[in-house]
Design an enzyme around this catalytic site. Sequence first.
Site, mmCIF file in Angstrom:
data_model
loop_
_atom_site.group_PDB
_atom_site.id
_atom_site.type_symbol
_atom_site.label_atom_id
_atom_site.label_comp_id
_atom_site.label_asym_id
_atom_site.label_seq_id
_atom_site.Cartn_x
_atom_site.Cartn_y
_atom_site.Cartn_z
ATOM 1 N N ASP A 163 -0.822 -2.678 4.931
ATOM 2 C CA ASP A 163 -0.079 -1.924 5.945
ATOM 3 C C ASP A 163 0.715 -0.865 5.185
ATOM 4 O O ASP A 163 1.492 -1.185 4.271
ATOM 5 C CB ASP A 163 0.902 -2.838 6.688
ATOM 6 C CG ASP A 163 0.198 -3.808 7.639
ATOM 7 O OD1 ASP A 163 -1.039 -3.733 7.748
ATOM 8 O OD2 ASP A 163 0.897 -4.623 8.274
ATOM 9 N N ASP A 181 -3.761 -6.384 18.721
ATOM 10 C CA ASP A 181 -2.442 -6.946 18.397
ATOM 11 C C ASP A 181 -1.959 -7.821 19.552
ATOM 12 O O ASP A 181 -1.053 -7.442 20.302
ATOM 13 C CB ASP A 181 -1.434 -5.809 18.152
ATOM 14 C CG ASP A 181 -1.838 -4.903 17.008
ATOM 15 O OD1 ASP A 181 -2.277 -5.416 15.961
ATOM 16 O OD2 ASP A 181 -1.740 -3.678 17.161
#
Length: 546
Positions: A239, A398
């Site tokens: 990330d 998500d």
Amino acid sequence: MPKVHLLDYVAGNIRSLVNAIEKLGYEVDWIRSPEDVPRAERLILPGVGHFGHCLSQLSQAGYLPAIQKHIDEGKPFMGVCVGLQALFDGSAEDADVPGLGVIKGRLERFDDATKSVPHIGWNSASTVKQSMYDLRPDSKYYYVHTYRMPYIEGDLESQGWTVATGTYGDETFVGAVAKGNIYATQFHPEKSGVAGLRTIRAFLNGEGAAALGANTNTTDSIASAPRDGLTRRVIACLDVRTNDQGDLVVTKGDQYDVREKDDSRNVRNLGKPVEMAKKYYQDGADEVTFLNITSFRDCPVADLPMLEILRQTSETVFVPLTVGGGIRDTVDTDGTKVSALEIATMYFKSGADKVSIGSDAVLAAEEYYSLGRNLFGNTAIEQISRAYGNQAVVVSVDPKRVYVPKVDATRHNIIETRFPGPKGEPYCWYACTIKGGRETRDMDVVELAQAVEAMGAGELLLNCIDKDGSNSGFDLELIAQVKAAVRIPVIASSGAGNPGHFVEAFDRTTADAALGAGMFHRGESTVKQVKDFLNEKGLLVRQFEG
Ligand code: 1PR
């Protein structure tokens, strides 16, 4: 520097092939019209995407006779992926478009009744006691394709071809073919690490053709080769975002909160993206994924820092690279409209092999259902998969749990959970979120998965906000629910804390790949330790070749 000519006939993510060739000390010269073909000594036909689209482009531009002539003159020719498929008579992917017909046979679709399709991952290219461009029986090669040439023992051999095969489920298919000056691979050698570079080298330096067919000690017969050679994929995920000092860093959150828990609330800085990607490659990661988790909103699109990260990474990392974050239609800082396809194209040109779409996929799925499950070809997923193939489009999901007390408490697809909610609720469904988990939508993960599969997504990256950063293992219930809903491969993500969690994901669900982030960044386990442990537990993995 010796030259190799690459045919530039269709938009494709072929930066990696160029990088691989340059790494081997050769210079790439582009063929941009059929008139250029005669000056090529060695010619490579790369191919990504749709058989019909590629072959029509080649035919309309007038390339087919020029390629045929190159082959007939006995000059070295290599086809990669659709470049291999192009050599056959045709493919069920587009029955109306003929192939070159250099090899007899037609490609068919993999059977998806019992396995995920596309076939994505590291598989074998096994030969029978014959040398073939330095392919090795213990090596694994990176495949990504939906159509395959079924292998029938003796068939191609009787036409003089040497064949290497892979096996997926109960289907054995042609992984590579060679005869005289022709060599073609269904796998992507440029994405197959050291094993892939080795076979490209054997083509470029002529040693592969010279030694073709010589006796080796490999498998006695293809029937005796190991069944189902597809390995369990281990993916390292980074990330990436700018920290408060403006530096681009690898970060990692807990349930998507990437700030330190102390008073500073600084963005956690776990290292530099390019360096870390290289380390994970050297540790044996089968793929590396970069997620741009802030989308760098105030920056002109052409200067997206992720582009430079990809350029640098793809020069040294020869496994597939996925990039996600901010892939949607947008307006540039100067007011120009930029489509999701244009953004994806920039990423592909910089070295990405797949793009991952998050928020935009949820919004597109909502529209899909509101329009009565009709598709109009205008979503980012449809546009990018049409241009680059389904396998180039990942949808990153998500989801987070919503507990309910009884079966009919919601219209959503629920599961009975072994981990009841705070009030003892025995059921839950998984709500999709957008904007990095900041906004929850009235769509469950099954609805999303099925909609994006219909749009042409090739794979799902299945995160789980409840599990993210928890080190408590993957959400196996979530993975099982999504796997039962779709045919495309699913990458398990969120919660990995030790090698045993990867074993669990593969043993207790049919996940096609598993991804870790925090545990690798913090050095709690290495990718190599995870793969060694999988191997110890009898799960097939690719061994890293240095
Ligand atoms: O919506 O298309 O712009 O894409 C944004 C992308 O950025 C999405 O893929 C979304 O998952 C990701 N993202 C957005 N915010 C965050 C955040 O953490 N604040 N990261 C975020 C998501 C999740 C995983 C993570 C696993 C494994 N990261 O990729 O790597 O949960 O972690 P673990 O092994 O440490 O548990 P768009």
